[in-house]
Design a protein around this motif. Structure first.
Motif, mmCIF file in Angstrom:
data_model
loop_
_atom_site.group_PDB
_atom_site.id
_atom_site.type_symbol
_atom_site.label_atom_id
_atom_site.label_comp_id
_atom_site.label_asym_id
_atom_site.label_seq_id
_atom_site.Cartn_x
_atom_site.Cartn_y
_atom_site.Cartn_z
ATOM 1 N N PHE A 2 42.839 10.221 22.155
ATOM 2 C CA PHE A 2 41.821 10.684 21.222
ATOM 3 C C PHE A 2 40.836 11.560 21.974
ATOM 4 N N ARG A 5 34.901 14.313 19.605
ATOM 5 C CA ARG A 5 34.417 13.826 18.306
ATOM 6 C C ARG A 5 33.320 12.773 18.434
ATOM 7 N N LEU A 9 31.941 10.623 15.194
ATOM 8 C CA LEU A 9 32.012 9.163 15.188
ATOM 9 C C LEU A 9 30.634 8.545 15.011
ATOM 10 N N ARG A 40 43.070 11.320 11.896
ATOM 11 C CA ARG A 40 43.018 10.717 13.231
ATOM 12 C C ARG A 40 41.607 10.266 13.558
ATOM 13 N N LEU A 41 40.611 11.075 13.209
ATOM 14 C CA LEU A 41 39.215 10.707 13.444
ATOM 15 C C LEU A 41 38.862 9.428 12.694
ATOM 16 N N GLN A 43 40.870 7.136 11.439
ATOM 17 C CA GLN A 43 41.609 5.985 11.957
ATOM 18 C C GLN A 43 40.956 5.451 13.237
ATOM 19 N N GLU A 44 40.533 6.366 14.106
ATOM 20 C CA GLU A 44 39.855 5.943 15.329
ATOM 21 C C GLU A 44 38.559 5.221 14.993
ATOM 22 N N ASP A 47 39.368 1.758 13.727
ATOM 23 C CA ASP A 47 39.802 0.888 14.820
ATOM 24 C C ASP A 47 38.616 0.405 15.663
ATOM 25 N N ARG A 48 37.619 1.278 15.814
ATOM 26 C CA ARG A 48 36.457 0.911 16.636
ATOM 27 C C ARG A 48 35.423 0.105 15.867
ATOM 28 N N ARG A 210 46.879 17.831 22.182
ATOM 29 C CA ARG A 210 47.502 16.608 22.705
ATOM 30 C C ARG A 210 48.825 16.877 23.418
#
Length: 473
Positions: A2, A5, A9, A40-41, A43-44, A47-48, A210
């Motif tokens: 990742f 961002r 976040l 992706r942002l 989802q991250e 997750d956090r 990536r």
């Protein structure tokens, strides 16, 4: 992996904190172009966050019944319901029923609900917007839930919260742009000049970054990618183009003309026309407006001075798609034919001239972001006349496109040689032709890839470290 961002976040985290503090719901509409990393942002973030969440992604072309069934299946498999087996399937249900089921499963503690590719849901069911608004007002907003609404169709996402639409005033609007050059450089372990190259090639799109080997300069990366016809360097812009413009219609011809280097209305009309005839203005003008204002695939630029000027210039907004249309598509074709060396030679021949123009909007943005000696600087653009003689790379003013006061004129030299006395003399002569520029007051700005070698004075001299530093601030 990742990348970056941090600011985005933090913004999402701030809204989850608001939900926890008030016990009430907050909605956020997050939009951004395809492949920019919205899913992706989020989802991250989920997750956090350390709270239960539902992430449900729509499927393009699915019927309303299929969409509702998919949503309830995602809900049942998420961490939201305390008893997943009790969540009804709603195989023949509708969105009002689905949102009632969602409200019943939300916990009394903070949670997150993500609806990805929201425009596809609205496309499939004309009552979706109204059902979402009703559910939010009556059922969801009183719960401690962060509702994240994601979409790649920028125009439809803007319409979702427009004043004449049901969800008006109910969601914060966030726009996710590409990764900035500083993030790209940090992720790839590149110095400033190479980081700018990598940003121009990738467009700042995480899907390409990536796949980029650590500490690899842009030309080396593209040489290696030419040996892989399935590389993301080719696949990401090709998929974006096909998703937005699946048919070889007039819009595609216009994009291809601009990507090939035609910038003015007249040149685009001539290149995009058929059978030797230019595309009529009545067709081209509204199409350019739609591609610029709705699709956001084009950027329109006007000469910046104290007088309104013409002509307007158009460019592909995403530098990766711009490079794809200019040269990568031809290189990809060579790669598919098993001729990677020939594909890379195409890139190598066009790289220096392409990069020299592609870096201009990036430099202008960097100057706008920075703390410069002109406190009321409001816009940085360029200036040209109808003959494009001269053409000034940088003009800083209090506002655009018609300025009250011009603060500086400048030149970008993105070549291997330094900016020298001849370049400075050319800049002075060109600056004197800008309407409204007072040479006794306005400064000169130089931005050079390879440093400077001149004897005169300028108000500001930048190198690649300064450009990337604008995003590090």
């Amino acid at each position: 992996m990742f990348i970056g961002r941090r600011a985005e976040l933090a913004l999402l985290g701030k809204r989850l904190e608001r939900v926890a503090a008030t016990g009430a719901g907050t909605a956020v509409a997050l939009r951004g172009r395809r492949q920019v990393g919205k899913s992706r942002l989020v989802q991250e973030f989920c997750d956090r966050a350390g709270v239960p969440y539902l992430f449900s992604a729509a499927t393009k072309g699915a019927s309303p019944v299929e969409a509702v069934a998919s949503f309830t299946r995602d809900l049942r498999e998420s961490a939201l319901p305390s008893e997943p087996d009790l969540v009804p399937r709603l195989d023949g249900g509708n969105w009002p029923d689905a949102f009632r089921v969602l409200a019943a499963t939300l916990p009394d503690t903070p949670s997150i609900v993500v609806l990805d590719e929201l425009p596809w849901l609205a496309e499939q069911d004309p009552v979706f917007d109204g059902a979402l608004q009703t559910a939010w007002d009556r059922l969801l907003s009183s719960k401690p839930v962060l509702l994240l609404l994601l979409g790649s169709d920028l125009h439809m996402m803007e319409r979702l919260t427009a004043y004449d639409r049901p969800f008006y005033g109910r969601a914060d609007n966030l726009v996710l742009g590409p990764l900035n050059p500083a993030d790209v450089g940090q992720a790839l372990g590149l110095g400033a000049a190479d980081a700018i190259d990598a940003h121009l090639v990738s467009g700042g799109l995480p899907g390409i970054v990536r796949t980029w080997p650590h500490a690899t300069p842009a030309l080396d990366f593209m040489r290696d990618e030419c040996a892989d016809p399935a590389a993301a360097l080719f696949g990401v812009p090709e998929a974006s183009l096909l998703a937005e413009f699946p048919n070889p219609d007039t819009a595609r011809r216009v994009l291809e003309a601009i990507g090939s280097g035609d910038r003015t209305h007249a040149d685009i009309a001539a290149a995009a026309g058929g059978r030797g005839e230019a595309l009529p203005s009545g067709t081209l003008s509204p199409l350019l407006r739609r591609l610029t204002r709705e699709k956001r695939v084009l950027a329109e630029e006007h000469p910046l001075s104290a007088k309104s000027g013409r002509p307007a210039l158009y460019r592909i907004a995403d530098s990766n798609l711009r490079l794809y249309l200019a040269v990568l598509r031809a290189a990809h074709e060579q790669a598919r034919r098993g001729r990677p060396e020939a594909g890379f030679r195409l890139i190598e021949r066009r790289w220096t001239s392409w990069r020299g123009r592609a870096v201009e909007p990036l430099v202008r943005q960097a100057l706008e972001l920075s703390d410069l000696p002109w406190p009321d600087l409001g816009a940085v653009g360029g200036w040209w006349n109808r003959r494009f003689d001269p053409e000034v790379d940088l003009v800083g003013a209090d506002r655009a496109p018609v300025a009250n006061r011009i603060h500086f004129a400048g030149s970008i030299k993105w070549l291997n040689g330094p900016f020298d006395d001849r370049d400075l003399a050319d800049l002075r002569r060109a600056a004197n032709e800008i309407p409204g520029l007072d040479p006794a007051v306005a400064g000169l700005v130089v931005v050079s890839l390879s440093g400077t070698d001149f004897t005169g004075d300028v108000a500001l001299s930048w190198d690649p470290d300064d450009v990337v530093g604008a995003w590090r601030q």
